[in-house]
Scaffold this motif. Structure first.
Motif, mmCIF file in Angstrom:
data_model
loop_
_atom_site.group_PDB
_atom_site.id
_atom_site.type_symbol
_atom_site.label_atom_id
_atom_site.label_comp_id
_atom_site.label_asym_id
_atom_site.label_seq_id
_atom_site.Cartn_x
_atom_site.Cartn_y
_atom_site.Cartn_z
ATOM 1 N N ASP A 28 -20.415 -64.343 26.501
ATOM 2 C CA ASP A 28 -21.861 -64.217 26.673
ATOM 3 C C ASP A 28 -22.392 -64.980 27.882
ATOM 4 O O ASP A 28 -23.590 -64.967 28.129
ATOM 5 C CB ASP A 28 -22.598 -64.650 25.401
ATOM 6 N N TRP A 29 -21.528 -65.637 28.639
ATOM 7 C CA TRP A 29 -21.931 -66.279 29.887
ATOM 8 C C TRP A 29 -20.703 -66.511 30.752
ATOM 9 O O TRP A 29 -19.576 -66.515 30.269
ATOM 10 C CB TRP A 29 -22.697 -67.584 29.655
ATOM 11 N N ASN B 50 -25.393 -64.239 33.351
ATOM 12 C CA ASN B 50 -25.567 -63.602 32.053
ATOM 13 C C ASN B 50 -24.881 -62.246 32.104
ATOM 14 O O ASN B 50 -24.820 -61.614 33.160
ATOM 15 C CB ASN B 50 -27.047 -63.422 31.720
ATOM 16 N N PRO B 51 -24.367 -61.765 30.950
ATOM 17 C CA PRO B 51 -23.683 -60.466 30.947
ATOM 18 C C PRO B 51 -24.677 -59.314 30.995
ATOM 19 O O PRO B 51 -25.863 -59.485 30.781
ATOM 20 C CB PRO B 51 -22.931 -60.478 29.615
ATOM 21 N N GLY B 52 -24.155 -58.169 31.261
ATOM 22 C CA GLY B 52 -24.923 -56.929 31.302
ATOM 23 C C GLY B 52 -23.978 -55.865 31.815
ATOM 24 O O GLY B 52 -22.763 -55.983 31.644
ATOM 25 N N ALA B 53 -24.509 -54.852 32.470
ATOM 26 C CA ALA B 53 -23.643 -53.855 33.095
ATOM 27 C C ALA B 53 -22.738 -54.552 34.111
ATOM 28 O O ALA B 53 -21.604 -54.152 34.341
ATOM 29 C CB ALA B 53 -24.477 -52.777 33.766
ATOM 30 N N ASP B 54 -23.254 -55.622 34.688
ATOM 31 C CA ASP B 54 -22.511 -56.508 35.584
ATOM 32 C C ASP B 54 -22.984 -57.917 35.252
ATOM 33 O O ASP B 54 -24.022 -58.105 34.620
ATOM 34 C CB ASP B 54 -22.830 -56.166 37.046
ATOM 35 N N TRP B 55 -22.247 -58.920 35.647
ATOM 36 C CA TRP B 55 -22.714 -60.293 35.496
ATOM 37 C C TRP B 55 -23.896 -60.497 36.427
ATOM 38 O O TRP B 55 -23.827 -60.140 37.606
ATOM 39 C CB TRP B 55 -21.608 -61.285 35.836
ATOM 40 N N VAL B 56 -24.992 -61.076 35.916
ATOM 41 C CA VAL B 56 -26.233 -61.238 36.674
ATOM 42 C C VAL B 56 -26.558 -62.726 36.790
ATOM 43 O O VAL B 56 -26.529 -63.450 35.787
ATOM 44 C CB VAL B 56 -27.391 -60.492 35.968
#
Length: 167
Positions: free
Chosen positions: A45-46, A59-65
């Motif tokens: 999650d990070w 932070n996660p998502g479609a890509d790390w942001v």
């Protein structure tokens, strides 16, 4: 480029080599060509990427942001090789110590100086640039002398945080 001018730009703009809050991990990879260590949270999650002098948290998502960025200036006082390695890979030359006075002088000369909020942080003063969301922690202890640690009036770190969301 000097380390002080690099830091002044970061304080004034909230960007490091064009990287800011919301940038993708791939953007960081293109901007920083320096050895690093990745640490991923147990739940995925990070992600924290540590370049020695600069750390990014994602932070996660479609890509790390990108969620935060920190320039750990205090590490230069105790690591004789860190500044030289950073200069070789990025072209940015840092002194062993950077005083708040020196940094603010550069910001004031080279940029539209941001408005600051100043808070006592127990042994540190925090100078927070409201426009860029960059906080500068400065050692505030007359007994702290320069050596293998930064001294009174020296910058400990600069931290970029996402702006607070309106309630």
């Amino acid at each position: 480029m000097t380390g002080v001018s690099f830091l002044a730009s970061f304080l004034a703009t909230g960007r490091l080599h064009g990287i800011g809050i919301g940038s993708a991990l791939a953007d960081v990879d293109r901007a920083f060509r320096h050895p690093f260590v990745d640490v991923v949270g147990d739940e995925g999650d990070w992600l924290r990427r540590d370049y020695g002098l600069v750390e990014f948290a994602f932070n996660p998502g479609a890509d790390w942001v990108l969620a935060t960025a920190t320039v750990q200036l205090h590490r230069l006082a105790s690591d004789d090789d860190l500044a030289a390695a950073w200069a070789r890979s990025t072209g940015i030359e840092f002194p062993r110590y950077v005083s708040w006075e020196e940094l603010w002088d550069e910001v004031s000369r080279a940029h539209d100086a941001p408005e600051l909020r100043i808070r006592d942080q127990g042994g540190f003063l925090e100078y927070r640039a409201l426009r860029s969301n960059v906080s500068v922690l400065v050692v505030d202890d007359e007994d702290e002398e320069r050596g293998r640690r930064v001294g009174d009036g020296d910058v400990w770190s600069l931290d970029l945080w996402a702006p607070a969301r309106p309630s």
